[in-house]
Design a protein around this motif. Structure first.
Motif, PDB file in Angstrom:
ATOM      1  N   ASN A 218       0.814  -1.217   0.000  1.00  0.00           N
ATOM      2  CA  ASN A 218       0.000   0.000   0.000  1.00  0.00           C
ATOM      3  C   ASN A 218       0.843   1.259   0.000  1.00  0.00           C
ATOM      4  O   ASN A 218       0.483   2.274  -0.590  1.00  0.00           O
ATOM      5  CB  ASN A 218      -0.939   0.017   1.216  1.00  0.00           C
TER       6      ASN A 218
ATOM      7  N   ARG B 143       2.744   2.981  -5.236  1.00  0.00           N
ATOM      8  CA  ARG B 143       2.548   4.256  -5.937  1.00  0.00           C
ATOM      9  C   ARG B 143       3.855   4.847  -6.456  1.00  0.00           C
ATOM     10  O   ARG B 143       3.843   5.801  -7.210  1.00  0.00           O
ATOM     11  CB  ARG B 143       1.857   5.243  -5.000  1.00  0.00           C
TER      12      ARG B 143
ATOM     13  N   GLU C 223      -4.999  -0.677  -6.462  1.00  0.00           N
ATOM     14  CA  GLU C 223      -5.337   0.215  -7.567  1.00  0.00           C
ATOM     15  C   GLU C 223      -4.816   1.599  -7.230  1.00  0.00           C
ATOM     16  O   GLU C 223      -5.250   2.218  -6.269  1.00  0.00           O
ATOM     17  CB  GLU C 223      -6.851   0.254  -7.772  1.00  0.00           C
ATOM     18  N   ILE C 224      -3.854   2.046  -8.008  1.00  0.00           N
ATOM     19  CA  ILE C 224      -3.264   3.355  -7.746  1.00  0.00           C
ATOM     20  C   ILE C 224      -3.755   4.324  -8.807  1.00  0.00           C
ATOM     21  O   ILE C 224      -3.552   4.096 -10.007  1.00  0.00           O
ATOM     22  CB  ILE C 224      -1.717   3.279  -7.791  1.00  0.00           C
ATOM     23  N   ARG C 225      -4.404   5.395  -8.369  1.00  0.00           N
ATOM     24  CA  ARG C 225      -4.916   6.370  -9.347  1.00  0.00           C
ATOM     25  C   ARG C 225      -3.792   7.265  -9.857  1.00  0.00           C
ATOM     26  O   ARG C 225      -3.674   7.513 -11.043  1.00  0.00           O
ATOM     27  CB  ARG C 225      -5.998   7.243  -8.709  1.00  0.00           C
ATOM     28  N   THR C 226      -2.977   7.741  -8.933  1.00  0.00           N
ATOM     29  CA  THR C 226      -1.906   8.655  -9.341  1.00  0.00           C
ATOM     30  C   THR C 226      -0.565   8.161  -8.846  1.00  0.00           C
ATOM     31  O   THR C 226      -0.361   8.019  -7.650  1.00  0.00           O
ATOM     32  CB  THR C 226      -2.146  10.066  -8.760  1.00  0.00           C
TER      33      THR C 226
END
Lengths: 258, 97
Positions: free
Chosen positions: A170, A174, A222-225
């Motif tokens: 987590n 990213r 799921e990484i958005r940015t």
């Protein structure tokens, strides 16, 4: 800064410094485990991997200095630049935190660098880079195996190790996007045939991580940015502390040698 | 909590220095399983180019002779010097054996 890249020579120098800085900073992070590793066997493994990365960085700095032709040595690059001049990706400067974070960071990095060096051996137009890459390919292949085995055992291990592994995913996932981001300088080095295009390595990286995560019973977040900035010299808070320790001797005693 | 050494038992490490030679015992280490034991053995025992092949064996899988039975085991051989091949003259032409 990207805008400051004026000539093809500057671009190549800058692109080589990116991968050299990755090795130096991650090698330094691994060296911080000296005296703190969970067991003697791992103490040696971490130091070994740190020394592999440091060796790669030294060779790359020496090559960069020769290409630049202004007499800068590997020590000048490693010890005497300011924070904003380091262009390593953010992943490698992330703090060690615990053994799970350290091994996952190593896995993410090695899963990218092993194919990166492998492709460099095959395709680079620069003979020195091919030489560095041939050695680094074997080294990173070991880092990949070692960190992968540990991520599997911790992810599919005890309740505590699984929780720490999930926590590390987590926190760190990213930072993996930056491995594939191409700076303007890097783009020129790729176009000149010196370094492989990271995009061509993405499928292999995805496959490696997916295979390890499946065995480790870990979920891909799921990484958005994706985080970025390191390639522009914009680093996290930890970087200043790292450099303070890394540079202390040369700053306090300029020109000091062993 | 489980004892750390239950999770990472002891392994004996054997290294072969060169092709054609046999594996020799070089030491031991703790590891969770054989894959990690091999990796640790590589890191602990082959840092200076000591070998090109590694074996690891769980220490608990080795059956060892009883040290207290050393005398009955080994002393009867002491007075049987005729078992040593030292009573032959080796012709010079044979060279080094």
């Amino acid at each position: 800064m990207a805008a400051a890249v004026a000539s093809a020579e500057d671009a190549v120098l800058r692109a080589i410094l990116e991968i050299a800085d990755d090795g130096l900073i991650l090698g330094h992070r691994l060296s911080e485990w000296c005296g703190h590793a969970p067991m003697l066997e791992e103490e040696l493994a971490l130091a070994n991997m740190g020394l592999d990365l440091l060796g790669q960085a030294r060779a790359l700095y020496a090559h960069a200095g020769a290409l630049e032709g202004k007499g800068r040595t590997e020590d000048d690059f490693a010890f005497l630049r300011r924070e904003r001049d380091y262009v390593n990706c953010l992943l490698v400067e992330r703090d060690n935190r615990d053994f799970a974070h350290t091994m996952l960071r190593q896995l993410y990095f090695a899963a990218f660098m092993q194919p990166f060096w492998h492709a460099t051996v095959q395709t680079s137009s620069d003979e020195t880079l091919r030489g560095i890459a041939a050695k680094a390919d074997k080294e990173m292949s070991y880092h990949l195996r070692h960190s992968g085995e540990w991520v599997i055992r911790m992810g599919d291990g005890t309740e505590e190790s699984a929780a720490r592994m999930a926590d590390a995913v987590n926190e760190l996932h990213r930072y993996t996007g930056e491995l594939f981001m191409v700076s303007p300088a890097r783009q020129q080095a790729i176009a000149a045939g010196l370094l492989p295009d990271p995009e061509s390595l993405r499928d292999e990286w995805d496959e490696t991580i997916a295979t390890v995560f499946r065995a480790a019973k870990l979920e891909l977040p799921e990484i958005r940015t994706m985080q970025k900035g390191g390639r522009d010299g914009i680093h996290g808070e930890d970087m200043g502390h790292l450099l303070a320790e890394l540079q202390f001797m040369q700053r306090a005693y300029p020109g000091q040698t062993w | 909590m489980t004892d750390k050494h239950d999770l990472t038992p002891l392994w004996e490490v054997f290294i072969r220095p060169r092709n054609g030679l046999h594996h020799r015992h070089v030491g031991s280490l703790h590891a969770a399983d054989s894959a990690l034991a091999l990796q640790s053995a590589r890191d602990v025992y082959t840092r200076r180019g000591e070998g090109n092949s590694i074996w690891v064996v769980r220490s608990s899988d080795i059956a060892a002779s009883d040290p207290s039975f050393a005398e009955p085991n080994f002393e009867p051989a002491d007075d049987k010097i005729y078992r040593h091949p030292t009573f032959y003259d080796i012709p010079d032409e044979v060279g080094h054996m």
